[in-house]
Design an enzyme around this catalytic site. Sequence first.
Site, PDB file in Angstrom:
ATOM      1  N   ASP A 178      -6.882   1.479   4.865  1.00 19.85           N
ATOM      2  CA  ASP A 178      -7.568   1.072   5.896  1.00 19.85           C
ATOM      3  C   ASP A 178      -9.042   0.651   5.194  1.00 19.85           C
ATOM      4  O   ASP A 178      -9.866   0.593   7.293  1.00 19.85           O
ATOM      5  CB  ASP A 178      -7.650   2.232   6.630  1.00 19.85           C
ATOM      6  CG  ASP A 178      -6.400   2.649   7.594  1.00 19.85           C
ATOM      7  OD1 ASP A 178      -5.075   2.020   6.901  1.00 19.85           O
ATOM      8  OD2 ASP A 178      -5.876   3.623   8.748  1.00 19.85           O
TER       9      ASP A 178
ATOM     10  N   GLY B 112       0.465  -1.507   0.242  1.00 22.43           N
ATOM     11  CA  GLY B 112      -0.111   0.140   0.167  1.00 22.43           C
ATOM     12  C   GLY B 112       1.132   1.437  -0.384  1.00 22.43           C
ATOM     13  O   GLY B 112       0.156   2.063  -0.872  1.00 22.43           O
ATOM     14  N   SER B 113       1.817   1.286   0.683  1.00 24.62           N
ATOM     15  CA  SER B 113       2.963   1.720   0.682  1.00 24.62           C
ATOM     16  C   SER B 113       3.507   2.363  -0.252  1.00 24.62           C
ATOM     17  O   SER B 113       3.711   3.995  -1.190  1.00 24.62           O
ATOM     18  CB  SER B 113       3.913   1.987   1.568  1.00 24.62           C
ATOM     19  OG  SER B 113       3.363   1.422   2.819  1.00 24.62           O
TER      20      SER B 113
ATOM     21  N   SER C 233      -4.318  -1.676   0.109  1.00 21.05           N
ATOM     22  CA  SER C 233      -3.172  -2.309   1.408  1.00 21.05           C
ATOM     23  C   SER C 233      -3.162  -3.771   1.150  1.00 21.05           C
ATOM     24  O   SER C 233      -4.401  -3.428   1.725  1.00 21.05           O
ATOM     25  CB  SER C 233      -2.668  -1.274   2.049  1.00 21.05           C
ATOM     26  OG  SER C 233      -1.483  -2.461   3.071  1.00 21.05           O
TER      27      SER C 233
ATOM     28  N   HIS D 299      -4.425  -6.332   6.727  1.00 25.79           N
ATOM     29  CA  HIS D 299      -5.258  -5.629   5.833  1.00 25.79           C
ATOM     30  C   HIS D 299      -7.159  -5.929   5.778  1.00 25.79           C
ATOM     31  O   HIS D 299      -7.080  -7.157   6.235  1.00 25.79           O
ATOM     32  CB  HIS D 299      -5.477  -4.496   5.042  1.00 25.79           C
ATOM     33  CG  HIS D 299      -3.827  -3.150   5.125  1.00 25.79           C
ATOM     34  ND1 HIS D 299      -4.324  -1.797   5.021  1.00 25.79           N
ATOM     35  CD2 HIS D 299      -2.907  -3.764   5.555  1.00 25.79           C
ATOM     36  CE1 HIS D 299      -3.131  -1.058   5.603  1.00 25.79           C
ATOM     37  NE2 HIS D 299      -2.842  -1.829   6.199  1.00 25.79           N
TER      38      HIS D 299
ATOM     39  N   ASN E 109      10.746   0.007  -8.759  1.00 25.62           N
ATOM     40  CA  ASN E 109      10.337  -1.045  -9.756  1.00 25.62           C
ATOM     41  C   ASN E 109      10.143  -1.728  -8.104  1.00 25.62           C
ATOM     42  O   ASN E 109       9.868  -2.384  -7.482  1.00 25.62           O
ATOM     43  CB  ASN E 109      11.382  -2.476  -9.377  1.00 25.62           C
ATOM     44  CG  ASN E 109      10.891  -3.718 -10.001  1.00 25.62           C
ATOM     45  OD1 ASN E 109       9.979  -3.283 -10.086  1.00 25.62           O
ATOM     46  ND2 ASN E 109      11.363  -4.710 -10.464  1.00 25.62           N
TER      47      ASN E 109
END
Lengths: 447, 241
Positions: free
Chosen positions: A195, A87-88, A216, A221, A289
């Site tokens: 979230d 997710g980041s 995420s 999650h 990447n």
Amino acid sequence: MSSAEELRAQIDALVRRYYAARFGERSFEPDRDLVHYAGRVFDSRELSLLVDASLDFYLTANRYSEQFETEFAAYLGADEALLVNSGSSANLVSMTALTSSRLGSRRLRPGDEVVTVAAGFPTTVAPIVQNQLVPVFVDVNLGDYTAIPERVRDAVGPKTRAVMMAHTLGVPFDLDVVGELAREHDLWVVEDNCDALGSRFRGRLTGTFGHLSTSSFYPAHHITMGEGGCVVTSDRELARIARSVRDWGRDCYCAGGENNTCGTRFSQQFGTLPRGFDHKYVYSHLGYNLKATDMQAAIGCAQLPKLEGFVAARRRNFARLTEILQPYADRLLLPSAPAHSEPSWFGFAITVRASAGFSRDDLVRYLESRRIETRALFAGNLLRHPAFDGIPHRVVGDLSNSDVITTSTFFLGVFPGIETRHLDHIADAFAAFMKGDRPTLRVTRPA
Amino acid sequence: MTRKLACRVDSIAAHGERVYTVRLRAERPLPSFRAGQFLHLALDPYDPSGFWPDSRAFSIASASGHDTALELCYSVKGRFTSRMERELAVGGTVWVKLPYGDFVIEGQDDVVLLAGGTGISAFTAYLEQLPPHASSSVVLAYGARAASLLLYTDLIRRTALHARRFQALFFAESAEPGDRTSDGAPIESGRLNVNAVWQRLPRPREAAYYISGPPAMLEAVSAELRAMGLAAEAIHTDAWE
């Protein structure tokens, strides 16, 4: 000699037996076992598909990635979904995509401002800073922990070009206000939906309001593939840019192992490169990447059909925790959903009131001593962290609630792995704590 | 979002001189795509757990929204299309992956579509979806070797009937004076003539030009347009290797 297909079928049968033997029975002893705040919820299907993908040994994105992206986009009613490794990463890809020169005058440039909140997860904000943009922090409500709408309005200035915020712990931020500001000021909107998969605002799924949204699939999650995330958009140009940012920044859009999909691999002109330079190695962005593997996607393919059931379980657990903790509402601020929202809860946030007679840390230490996992509301006020010290930023109003969150808020889990027996144990622990069962905890420091 | 799909060959229409229209039926619903985009077609079996086989790009002649139906045109030119001519059979299975490409007509400018041969298939989905009261003028100039190889004349006629600001011009190298399409439209003799189009537009220098056809035609028509003073940005070509 068995054929590859026969062997594959035998392996699958064994995998299912293995699941039953290894994971089938899950006991819970309150004196021994943890009540996790989150975790993987899976059955033999996840193992089967994971092994199936590994037997393909394609390794990089292939059939399961295509299937997951297609089905995930369909779930959200979006045109494009791009699988990434977290997710980041999805947040980083999304914000970086908005800086692309392909967007012409709409691209974000260094110094442009992005409205966000101070209380949350760092990698919602970090991509803003990493792209030399300026975060404009607004405070959040206590109780729903989303941006105070009036502050968001106040935050929009002449340099404001985007809003990037999370639906914290599954609670949709005010999408009416953000949508209105976006239309009025021509702002990009990125929804960090990590979230909040399955949450709705005015009946519509979150993650479908912004130009881009992110998800995420970390084990905590709503669905998981171990590590994984997704960028979702219905803007094909943004999708193409995001794909480039994800895939080293290359201009070529061939999938791994493919060649000349565009049919013009050796006949295009880019920059000052010689005409016909191999398109596979032409770079139109400073990329990364951030791709996921087909094994991760395979797990996601098994998880996605379970999402609605997971969301329902989270809502049931949230409702039960509300019942359990309501008697202590004079000491604990319990979470609530704002108007028009139907959260797909990530956690059950509690803020210990200043008048409670005990601190957040007292309560958290007690719960942890009873093997009930707790988590802070992520970073609390991000500006108090070393990583954010000295970053260019602006604050609108004050961040007093964000500071309260830093000292007084935590959350309990509501994930589908929490069952009645776990909730009963949580109820017992809270009852005991509130009756005064608060043994002094010894903090051991290294010599 | 691109997808790989197995398709059954529903029909193959031979137009003569080794020009064909192929209709496919995908095993699953097609992803949405835009008029002007293309697909890759593979003749060899594809195992989704492995690598994509040898394939070739074709414009998607059918419009998006037909659920599972796809259409493409080809003219036998080289190794792959020769294989198609030999191996494609009604009821057979092929694989496609789609959609790809940026040859998409956008914007508010007047539009000139310049099609050579099977290059018309890059424009047919656009024509199918052309709204009746579009504010921009659309002029199609379409040339082929012979009048019999002018495809989609029925679609073009229907478009001309319902779209107020659409005009079509036909050219055939072997046409005789007085020749007409099967729908009765006049066919000019000779190669596609950019000058003829130029005269049909009130502000030809402000129009966007889209060219689709064989490489030699793309090169010649592009050069002609540039020589007429058009900026490179106004000229869009659907070029493949």
